[in-house]
Design an enzyme around this catalytic site. Structure first.
Site, mmCIF file in Angstrom:
data_model
loop_
_atom_site.group_PDB
_atom_site.id
_atom_site.type_symbol
_atom_site.label_atom_id
_atom_site.label_comp_id
_atom_site.label_asym_id
_atom_site.label_seq_id
_atom_site.Cartn_x
_atom_site.Cartn_y
_atom_site.Cartn_z
ATOM 1 N N HIS A 177 0.806 -1.382 -0.065
ATOM 2 C CA HIS A 177 -0.153 0.072 0.007
ATOM 3 C C HIS A 177 0.950 1.120 -0.026
ATOM 4 O O HIS A 177 2.113 1.002 0.142
ATOM 5 C CB HIS A 177 -0.712 0.020 1.326
ATOM 6 C CG HIS A 177 -1.879 -1.227 1.499
ATOM 7 N ND1 HIS A 177 -3.126 -1.057 1.308
ATOM 8 C CD2 HIS A 177 -1.498 -2.394 2.045
ATOM 9 C CE1 HIS A 177 -3.768 -2.284 1.787
ATOM 10 N NE2 HIS A 177 -2.566 -2.820 2.415
ATOM 11 N N HIS A 195 -2.458 -2.692 -3.517
ATOM 12 C CA HIS A 195 -3.912 -2.894 -3.007
ATOM 13 C C HIS A 195 -4.892 -2.534 -4.133
ATOM 14 O O HIS A 195 -5.987 -2.886 -4.066
ATOM 15 C CB HIS A 195 -3.968 -1.587 -2.042
ATOM 16 C CG HIS A 195 -5.045 -1.408 -1.299
ATOM 17 N ND1 HIS A 195 -5.356 -0.379 -0.305
ATOM 18 C CD2 HIS A 195 -5.980 -2.444 -0.864
ATOM 19 C CE1 HIS A 195 -6.544 -0.606 0.211
ATOM 20 N NE2 HIS A 195 -7.057 -1.589 -0.035
ATOM 21 N N ASP A 200 -3.540 2.588 -4.934
ATOM 22 C CA ASP A 200 -2.130 2.333 -4.413
ATOM 23 C C ASP A 200 -1.386 1.028 -4.538
ATOM 24 O O ASP A 200 -2.216 -0.088 -4.796
ATOM 25 C CB ASP A 200 -2.029 2.814 -3.007
ATOM 26 C CG ASP A 200 -3.129 1.929 -2.200
ATOM 27 O OD1 ASP A 200 -4.304 1.601 -2.428
ATOM 28 O OD2 ASP A 200 -2.508 1.415 -1.033
ATOM 29 N N GLU A 238 2.356 -0.775 4.534
ATOM 30 C CA GLU A 238 2.261 0.609 4.061
ATOM 31 C C GLU A 238 3.500 1.252 3.623
ATOM 32 O O GLU A 238 4.418 1.196 4.688
ATOM 33 C CB GLU A 238 1.393 1.509 5.229
ATOM 34 C CG GLU A 238 0.014 0.870 5.172
ATOM 35 C CD GLU A 238 -0.964 1.337 4.146
ATOM 36 O OE1 GLU A 238 -0.643 2.174 3.407
ATOM 37 O OE2 GLU A 238 -2.222 1.370 4.500
#
Length: 204
Positions: free
Chosen positions: A45, A166, A176, A127
């Protein structure tokens, strides 16, 4: 020491799924995975709060359920969200872990991979601090490769074709990690090392 213990040591991931060298920030936005779940998907992400701003600790606050809605106009719409990820890699390469890998983080939302829904159940979410259209840093690519090699060693059901963005698992809803993410660079950095090779650099 049994084989599983040796795997934990080699991967630098303990039996609960905490990664050695990562700063631990246990998030309340997590729960148990369904019984018997095989962890076999890695999702990449990006996130920045507010969008495009890399100067504060707002991501930390979001994942810890303490984001102040009055701190920025953008936060008013998201302050009540219950979200988390297993790992966050900041622009500097700083590594934070909010959820142990054996637990379910709430990062994917409504999602599907290879015909299977509810990707949070069987995935690990990483992330990267960034946006769809701003290049990620060299430090982030190095750190992401290190983490990925350790995760693949500990969770061998995650093969290269089971690493997704994602956008791939939530098409039309998410974009993303976006076009600024260099998938070729990332995949080459892990492909050449092989799944059983430890990272070149310490995570700490």
């Amino acid at each position: 020491m049994n084989l599983d213990d040796e795997t934990y040591v080699d991967a630098g991931i303990d039996s609960q799924g905490w990664l050695a060298g990562a700063e631990r920030r246990p998030s309340p936005s997590q729960d148990d995975r369904p019984p018997g779940t095989d962890i076999d998907l890695l999702v990449i992400h990006n996130i920045s709060l507010p969008p495009g701003d890399f100067s504060g600790d707002w991501i930390d606050d979001l994942f810890l359920d303490c984001l102040d809605p009055a701190a920025h106009p953008y936060f008013r719409a998201i302050a009540g969200l219950r979200v988390s990820a297993h790992l966050l890699i900041r622009r500097s390469g700083r590594l934070l872990q909010y959820v142990a890998f054996e637990q379910r983080a709430w990062h994917a939302g409504v999602s599907r991979f290879a015909g299977r829904e509810r990707c949070n159940d069987f995935s690990i979410g990483i992330e990267l601090e960034g946006t769809d259209d701003i290049p990620f840093t060299d430090a982030q690519y190095v750190r992401l490769a290190e983490c990925t090699r350790r995760i693949l060693r500990r969770y061998p059901a995650i093969t290269e074709d089971r690493i997704a963005g994602h956008a791939e698992i939530a098409p039309g809803r998410k974009t993303d990690p976006g076009p600024a993410f260099d998938w070729n660079r990332y995949r080459s950095s892990i492909r050449g090392e092989g799944r059983a090779v430890a990272p070149d650099l310490p995570l700490g």
